[in-house]
Scaffold this motif. Sequence first.
Motif, PDB file in Angstrom:
ATOM      1  N   ASP A  48       0.795  -1.228   0.000  1.00  0.00           N
ATOM      2  CA  ASP A  48       0.000   0.000   0.000  1.00  0.00           C
ATOM      3  C   ASP A  48       0.827   1.278   0.000  1.00  0.00           C
ATOM      4  N   ASP A  49       1.974   1.280   0.690  1.00  0.00           N
ATOM      5  CA  ASP A  49       2.742   2.515   0.846  1.00  0.00           C
ATOM      6  C   ASP A  49       3.755   2.740  -0.270  1.00  0.00           C
ATOM      7  N   GLN A  50       3.907   1.783  -1.150  1.00  0.00           N
ATOM      8  CA  GLN A  50       4.703   1.972  -2.364  1.00  0.00           C
ATOM      9  C   GLN A  50       4.000   1.255  -3.516  1.00  0.00           C
ATOM     10  N   ALA A  51       2.735   1.643  -3.662  1.00  0.00           N
ATOM     11  CA  ALA A  51       1.859   1.001  -4.648  1.00  0.00           C
ATOM     12  C   ALA A  51       2.181   1.408  -6.071  1.00  0.00           C
ATOM     13  N   VAL A  52       2.728   2.608  -6.213  1.00  0.00           N
ATOM     14  CA  VAL A  52       3.014   3.173  -7.532  1.00  0.00           C
ATOM     15  C   VAL A  52       4.370   3.862  -7.461  1.00  0.00           C
ATOM     16  N   TYR A  53       5.180   3.715  -8.514  1.00  0.00           N
ATOM     17  CA  TYR A  53       6.461   4.403  -8.573  1.00  0.00           C
ATOM     18  C   TYR A  53       6.460   5.366  -9.747  1.00  0.00           C
ATOM     19  N   ALA A  54       6.858   6.619  -9.480  1.00  0.00           N
ATOM     20  CA  ALA A  54       6.883   7.659 -10.505  1.00  0.00           C
ATOM     21  C   ALA A  54       8.300   8.176 -10.704  1.00  0.00           C
ATOM     22  N   PHE A  55       8.629   8.483 -11.951  1.00  0.00           N
ATOM     23  CA  PHE A  55       9.928   9.059 -12.279  1.00  0.00           C
ATOM     24  C   PHE A  55       9.719  10.087 -13.381  1.00  0.00           C
ATOM     25  N   ALA A  56      10.455  11.178 -13.316  1.00  0.00           N
ATOM     26  CA  ALA A  56      10.279  12.271 -14.268  1.00  0.00           C
ATOM     27  C   ALA A  56      10.998  11.995 -15.585  1.00  0.00           C
ATOM     28  N   ARG A  57      10.340  12.248 -16.690  1.00  0.00           N
ATOM     29  CA  ARG A  57      10.980  12.118 -17.996  1.00  0.00           C
ATOM     30  C   ARG A  57      12.203  13.029 -18.084  1.00  0.00           C
ATOM     31  N   GLU A  58      12.124  14.184 -17.440  1.00  0.00           N
ATOM     32  CA  GLU A  58      13.253  15.105 -17.469  1.00  0.00           C
ATOM     33  C   GLU A  58      14.502  14.485 -16.840  1.00  0.00           C
ATOM     34  N   ASP A  59      14.308  13.684 -15.771  1.00  0.00           N
ATOM     35  CA  ASP A  59      15.450  13.012 -15.145  1.00  0.00           C
ATOM     36  C   ASP A  59      15.954  11.862 -16.016  1.00  0.00           C
ATOM     37  N   LEU A  60      15.048  11.166 -16.687  1.00  0.00           N
ATOM     38  CA  LEU A  60      15.485  10.148 -17.653  1.00  0.00           C
ATOM     39  C   LEU A  60      16.309  10.778 -18.767  1.00  0.00           C
ATOM     40  N   SER A 111      14.145   4.419 -22.562  1.00  0.00           N
ATOM     41  CA  SER A 111      12.714   4.493 -22.827  1.00  0.00           C
ATOM     42  C   SER A 111      11.944   4.729 -21.535  1.00  0.00           C
ATOM     43  N   SER A 112      10.781   5.288 -21.641  1.00  0.00           N
ATOM     44  CA  SER A 112       9.914   5.453 -20.484  1.00  0.00           C
ATOM     45  C   SER A 112       9.592   4.078 -19.905  1.00  0.00           C
ATOM     46  N   GLY A 113       9.720   3.947 -18.573  1.00  0.00           N
ATOM     47  CA  GLY A 113       9.557   2.667 -17.904  1.00  0.00           C
ATOM     48  C   GLY A 113      10.874   1.964 -17.639  1.00  0.00           C
ATOM     49  N   MET A 114      11.966   2.467 -18.217  1.00  0.00           N
ATOM     50  CA  MET A 114      13.263   1.810 -18.121  1.00  0.00           C
ATOM     51  C   MET A 114      13.771   1.729 -16.687  1.00  0.00           C
ATOM     52  N   PHE A 115      13.386   2.681 -15.854  1.00  0.00           N
ATOM     53  CA  PHE A 115      13.828   2.678 -14.465  1.00  0.00           C
ATOM     54  C   PHE A 115      12.857   1.907 -13.561  1.00  0.00           C
ATOM     55  N   GLY A 116      11.939   1.175 -14.189  1.00  0.00           N
ATOM     56  CA  GLY A 116      10.980   0.397 -13.423  1.00  0.00           C
ATOM     57  C   GLY A 116       9.817   1.217 -12.913  1.00  0.00           C
ATOM     58  N   GLU A 117       9.664   2.424 -13.478  1.00  0.00           N
ATOM     59  CA  GLU A 117       8.581   3.297 -13.005  1.00  0.00           C
ATOM     60  C   GLU A 117       7.264   2.969 -13.692  1.00  0.00           C
ATOM     61  N   ASN A 118       6.185   3.041 -12.909  1.00  0.00           N
ATOM     62  CA  ASN A 118       4.839   2.905 -13.453  1.00  0.00           C
ATOM     63  C   ASN A 118       4.400   4.166 -14.180  1.00  0.00           C
TER      64      ASN A 118
END
Length: 223
Positions: free
Chosen positions: A64-76, A88-95
């Motif tokens: 529940d407390d890490q249900a979704v992971y977000a990462f900024a395209r700008e950081d990619l 590619s988007s998703g490459m860092f395992g982000e949802n």
Amino acid sequence: MKLLSLNLGRPKAVDYTDQAEGVTGIDKRPVDGPVRVAAPAPKGVGGSGVAGDAVCELRHHGGDDQAVYAFAREDLDDWERELGRPLSSGMFGENLTTEGVDVSGAKIGERWRIGSEVVLEVTSGRIPCLTFQGHLGEKGWVRRFTRKGASGAYLRVIEPGEIRAGDPIEIVHRPDHEVTAALQFRAVTLERTLLPQVLAAGDALHPEARETALRYVEKYGGH
């Protein structure tokens, strides 16, 4: 601010994970929505909060407390320039790959509305693991990612619903403390003297992160 890409992972057998069956869901790929997002269940039982997304190592991921992971395209994009390779988007395992959102600079307890239904709340930064390093294929990646300090953010689901790529992201609540996902990440990795500061985030803080900070204060005091 928008959801640039919504990414799901399928179980994949690899030789770089210590998961019992040797599988990981870190290789996430963009999908067309809509996809339902909901609280999955406590850590150790629940996996991803994003329907159809595999979390294979329940000891350390999901819940529940890490249900979704977000990462900024700008950081990619920044990492693309530094590594000299496309990411590619998703490459860092982000949802969620976001556009126009300072994800690592988001405050613990900050709430985002995505689309018309879903509300998510920032709980902590993401600690890199050896599976992440193996997936990227970059020597010394865990240390390099940690030193960079752009952790991305884990989020819990406050209001469930459906989202899809292209949905707008609106910050609907921003706490008045100064504890960001990046600060919490630095505190638990390279600068543990910062741990007392993260307690200002209160109950919004990931319970494990809060427990780490409390143990530090008990042992060393609040300074």
